[in-house]
Design an enzyme around this catalytic site. Structure first.
Site, PDB file in Angstrom:
ATOM      1  N   SER A  10      32.863  -3.197 -14.575  1.00 37.07           N
ATOM      2  CA  SER A  10      32.278  -4.387 -13.954  1.00 37.07           C
ATOM      3  C   SER A  10      30.978  -4.065 -13.220  1.00 37.07           C
ATOM      4  O   SER A  10      30.960  -3.300 -12.246  1.00 37.07           O
ATOM      5  CB  SER A  10      33.276  -4.996 -12.964  1.00 37.07           C
ATOM      6  OG  SER A  10      32.632  -6.031 -12.250  1.00 37.07           O
ATOM      7  N   HIS A  35      31.620  -5.479 -18.330  1.00 38.82           N
ATOM      8  CA  HIS A  35      32.114  -6.737 -17.747  1.00 38.82           C
ATOM      9  C   HIS A  35      31.042  -7.314 -16.822  1.00 38.82           C
ATOM     10  O   HIS A  35      30.538  -6.634 -15.935  1.00 38.82           O
ATOM     11  CB  HIS A  35      33.392  -6.439 -16.971  1.00 38.82           C
ATOM     12  CG  HIS A  35      34.105  -7.634 -16.432  1.00 38.82           C
ATOM     13  ND1 HIS A  35      34.968  -8.404 -17.179  1.00 38.82           N
ATOM     14  CD2 HIS A  35      34.101  -8.195 -15.193  1.00 38.82           C
ATOM     15  CE1 HIS A  35      35.477  -9.375 -16.428  1.00 38.82           C
ATOM     16  NE2 HIS A  35      34.957  -9.281 -15.212  1.00 38.82           N
ATOM     17  N   ASP A  37      30.169 -10.412 -14.273  1.00 36.18           N
ATOM     18  CA  ASP A  37      30.767 -11.459 -13.445  1.00 36.18           C
ATOM     19  C   ASP A  37      29.712 -12.469 -13.013  1.00 36.18           C
ATOM     20  O   ASP A  37      28.879 -12.174 -12.154  1.00 36.18           O
ATOM     21  CB  ASP A  37      31.378 -10.828 -12.183  1.00 36.18           C
ATOM     22  CG  ASP A  37      32.630 -10.034 -12.495  1.00 36.18           C
ATOM     23  OD1 ASP A  37      33.574 -10.623 -13.042  1.00 36.18           O
ATOM     24  OD2 ASP A  37      32.647  -8.822 -12.196  1.00 36.18           O
ATOM     25  N   MET A  39      28.982 -15.769 -11.010  1.00 34.94           N
ATOM     26  CA  MET A  39      29.589 -16.582  -9.933  1.00 34.94           C
ATOM     27  C   MET A  39      28.577 -17.602  -9.431  1.00 34.94           C
ATOM     28  O   MET A  39      27.401 -17.277  -9.261  1.00 34.94           O
ATOM     29  CB  MET A  39      29.977 -15.689  -8.755  1.00 34.94           C
ATOM     30  CG  MET A  39      30.905 -14.555  -9.109  1.00 34.94           C
ATOM     31  SD  MET A  39      31.293 -13.609  -7.636  1.00 34.94           S
ATOM     32  CE  MET A  39      32.217 -12.248  -8.351  1.00 34.94           C
ATOM     33  N   HIS A  68      32.493 -12.923 -17.728  1.00 35.14           N
ATOM     34  CA  HIS A  68      33.534 -13.628 -16.966  1.00 35.14           C
ATOM     35  C   HIS A  68      32.838 -14.719 -16.161  1.00 35.14           C
ATOM     36  O   HIS A  68      32.151 -14.434 -15.180  1.00 35.14           O
ATOM     37  CB  HIS A  68      34.231 -12.594 -16.059  1.00 35.14           C
ATOM     38  CG  HIS A  68      35.289 -13.150 -15.173  1.00 35.14           C
ATOM     39  ND1 HIS A  68      35.850 -12.398 -14.151  1.00 35.14           N
ATOM     40  CD2 HIS A  68      35.899 -14.358 -15.138  1.00 35.14           C
ATOM     41  CE1 HIS A  68      36.765 -13.132 -13.528  1.00 35.14           C
ATOM     42  NE2 HIS A  68      36.806 -14.322 -14.090  1.00 35.14           N
ATOM     43  N   MET A  70      32.806 -17.390 -13.597  1.00 36.09           N
ATOM     44  CA  MET A  70      33.506 -17.960 -12.438  1.00 36.09           C
ATOM     45  C   MET A  70      32.644 -19.111 -11.925  1.00 36.09           C
ATOM     46  O   MET A  70      32.022 -19.033 -10.861  1.00 36.09           O
ATOM     47  CB  MET A  70      33.712 -16.889 -11.369  1.00 36.09           C
ATOM     48  CG  MET A  70      34.824 -15.912 -11.726  1.00 36.09           C
ATOM     49  SD  MET A  70      34.754 -14.408 -10.767  1.00 36.09           S
ATOM     50  CE  MET A  70      33.589 -13.487 -11.772  1.00 36.09           C
ATOM     51  N   MET A 139      43.940 -12.635 -13.488  1.00 37.32           N
ATOM     52  CA  MET A 139      43.287 -12.157 -12.257  1.00 37.32           C
ATOM     53  C   MET A 139      44.337 -11.479 -11.375  1.00 37.32           C
ATOM     54  O   MET A 139      45.382 -12.065 -11.072  1.00 37.32           O
ATOM     55  CB  MET A 139      42.650 -13.314 -11.486  1.00 37.32           C
ATOM     56  CG  MET A 139      41.390 -13.891 -12.113  1.00 37.32           C
ATOM     57  SD  MET A 139      40.042 -12.715 -12.426  1.00 37.32           S
ATOM     58  CE  MET A 139      39.757 -11.985 -10.818  1.00 37.32           C
ATOM     59  N   GLY A 144      35.920 -13.585  -6.855  1.00 36.54           N
ATOM     60  CA  GLY A 144      34.793 -13.845  -5.952  1.00 36.54           C
ATOM     61  C   GLY A 144      34.152 -12.582  -5.404  1.00 36.54           C
ATOM     62  O   GLY A 144      32.957 -12.576  -5.127  1.00 36.54           O
ATOM     63  N   GLY A 147      36.117  -4.956  -4.882  1.00 37.39           N
ATOM     64  CA  GLY A 147      36.683  -4.130  -3.822  1.00 37.39           C
ATOM     65  C   GLY A 147      37.892  -4.708  -3.108  1.00 37.39           C
ATOM     66  O   GLY A 147      38.217  -4.277  -1.999  1.00 37.39           O
ATOM     67  N   ASP A 177      41.937  -7.908 -13.906  1.00 40.90           N
ATOM     68  CA  ASP A 177      40.668  -7.820 -13.175  1.00 40.90           C
ATOM     69  C   ASP A 177      40.929  -7.932 -11.678  1.00 40.90           C
ATOM     70  O   ASP A 177      41.416  -8.955 -11.201  1.00 40.90           O
ATOM     71  CB  ASP A 177      39.777  -8.979 -13.658  1.00 40.90           C
ATOM     72  CG  ASP A 177      38.367  -8.930 -13.087  1.00 40.90           C
ATOM     73  OD1 ASP A 177      38.049  -7.993 -12.330  1.00 40.90           O
ATOM     74  OD2 ASP A 177      37.584  -9.848 -13.420  1.00 40.90           O
ATOM     75  N   GLY A 178      40.580  -6.847 -10.964  1.00 40.58           N
ATOM     76  CA  GLY A 178      40.678  -6.855  -9.511  1.00 40.58           C
ATOM     77  C   GLY A 178      41.608  -5.763  -9.001  1.00 40.58           C
ATOM     78  O   GLY A 178      42.799  -5.758  -9.296  1.00 40.58           O
ATOM     79  N   GLY A 179      41.016  -4.802  -8.278  1.00 42.96           N
ATOM     80  CA  GLY A 179      41.832  -3.738  -7.679  1.00 42.96           C
ATOM     81  C   GLY A 179      42.404  -2.772  -8.699  1.00 42.96           C
ATOM     82  O   GLY A 179      43.435  -2.146  -8.461  1.00 42.96           O
ATOM     83  N   GLY A 199      35.467  -2.144 -11.359  1.00 41.05           N
ATOM     84  CA  GLY A 199      34.161  -2.063 -10.707  1.00 41.05           C
ATOM     85  C   GLY A 199      34.122  -0.908  -9.733  1.00 41.05           C
ATOM     86  O   GLY A 199      33.566   0.163 -10.022  1.00 41.05           O
TER      87      GLY A 199
HETATM   88  C1  DX5 Z   1      36.155 -10.325  -8.957  1.00 40.01           C
HETATM   89  C2  DX5 Z   1      35.518  -9.959 -10.261  1.00 40.01           C
HETATM   90  C3  DX5 Z   1      35.796  -8.576 -10.688  1.00 40.01           C
HETATM   91  C4  DX5 Z   1      35.307  -7.502  -9.758  1.00 40.01           C
HETATM   92  C5  DX5 Z   1      36.369  -6.444  -9.750  1.00 40.01           C
HETATM   93  O1  DX5 Z   1      36.031 -11.663  -8.747  1.00 40.01           O
HETATM   94  O2  DX5 Z   1      35.977 -10.826 -11.295  1.00 40.01           O
HETATM   95  O3  DX5 Z   1      35.370  -8.327 -12.025  1.00 40.01           O
HETATM   96  O4  DX5 Z   1      34.085  -6.916 -10.128  1.00 40.01           O
HETATM   97  O5  DX5 Z   1      36.056  -5.537  -8.779  1.00 40.01           O
HETATM   98  P1  DX5 Z   1      36.964  -4.296  -8.385  1.00 40.01           P
HETATM   99  O6  DX5 Z   1      37.194  -3.495  -9.628  1.00 40.01           O
HETATM  100  O7  DX5 Z   1      36.140  -3.610  -7.368  1.00 40.01           O
HETATM  101  O8  DX5 Z   1      38.247  -4.855  -7.828  1.00 40.01           O
HETATM  102 ZN    ZN Z   2      35.537 -10.265 -13.410  1.00 35.05          ZN
END
Ligand code: DX5
Ligand code: ZN
Length: 226
Positions: A10, A35, A37, A39, A68, A70, A139, A144, A147, A177-179, A199
């Site tokens: 990401s 990836h 993002d 937003m 992605h 959002m 998700m 949003g 980290g 996606d996320g954490g 990411g």
């Molecule tokens: C969050 C994004 C993710 C984000 C993930 O809304 O959709 O793609 O970059 O970030 P990490 O990998 O740091 O959780």
């Molecule tokens: Zn994403």
């Protein structure tokens, strides 16, 4: 039916002052997808970036671009996003009252359609769109921000989505996606995910991008062979 484990790095966590180098480094380190993002500050509280970053990534790498969205009313931007270079375009179920139409629009524009669901949305809400999508993004944080901490209650849903896809006989990519880091990778892969968005654990890895990607791939392989 087997799908490869893919790492989709990401860009949200990349250093934007040297984005090209960071993408090249991720590719050299074995990233499978990039990836991106997008937003809008409406669907999610944060604003990230849009078409110019997709175009720049397209000029930099031949890896598939995994976009992605959002954003609200994604149907207004599908053609432009695909023209900018997206190979995979994922929209949120929560943002699309006419999801089936938007998914068809993505395919007609020439990209693989995906549907994303926020942590609160049950898997059953996407059951009837599964025959039409190539990817489901579960998700594992509230979208949003990068980290954030992985929400373990989403694991059961990953398994449900994979089972629903299997029941249809479709090899749908199940993306999380996320954490996502080495520890959570083992869990999500065990529950049926095969695309790992990462990411912070890649671009923020203390020992560098290469070590970050290797840690994810090792964790996934260990899990599969158990
Ligand atoms: C969050 C994004 C993710 C984000 C993930 O809304 O959709 O793609 O970059 O970030 P990490 O990998 O740091 O959780
Ligand atoms: Zn994403």
């Amino acid at each position: 039916m087997t799908l490869p484990i893919r790492v989709s790095t990401s860009l949200l966590a990349a250093d934007f002052t040297r984005l090209g180098q960071q993408i090249t480094a991720a590719e050299a380190a074995g990233a499978d997808w990039i990836h991106i993002d997008v937003m809008d500050g409406v669907f999610v509280p944060n604003i990230s970036f849009g078409l110019p970053v997709i175009q720049a990534a397209r000029r930099t790498t031949s890896l598939p671009l995994d976009v992605h969205l959002m954003i609200v009313q994604p149907e207004r931007h599908i053609e432009a996003v695909v023209k900018a270079g997206a190979d995979w375009v994922t929209v949120h179920a929560e943002a699309c009252p006419h999801l089936h139409r938007v998914i068809q629009q993505i395919r007609e524009a020439g990209a693989h359609p995906g549907v994303a669901i926020n942590p609160h949305l049950p898997a059953v809400m996407i059951q009837d769109i599964l025959p039409f999508v190539d990817l489901v993004l579960v998700m594992t944080v509230n979208p949003g921000y990068g980290g954030q901490q992985f929400i373990p209650q989403t694991l059961a849903k990953i398994r449900q989505v994979r089972e629903m896809a299997k029941a249809l006989g479709r090899s749908i990519e199940v993306e999380v996606d996320g954490g996502i880091a080495a520890d959570t990778t083992a869990q999500v892969v065990a529950h049926g995910a095969n695309v790992l968005v990462a990411g912070t654990s890649v671009f923020g890895a203390p020992e560098g991008i290469s070590a970050g990607i290797a840690a994810l791939k090792n964790a996934a392989v260990r899990q599969i062979s158990i």
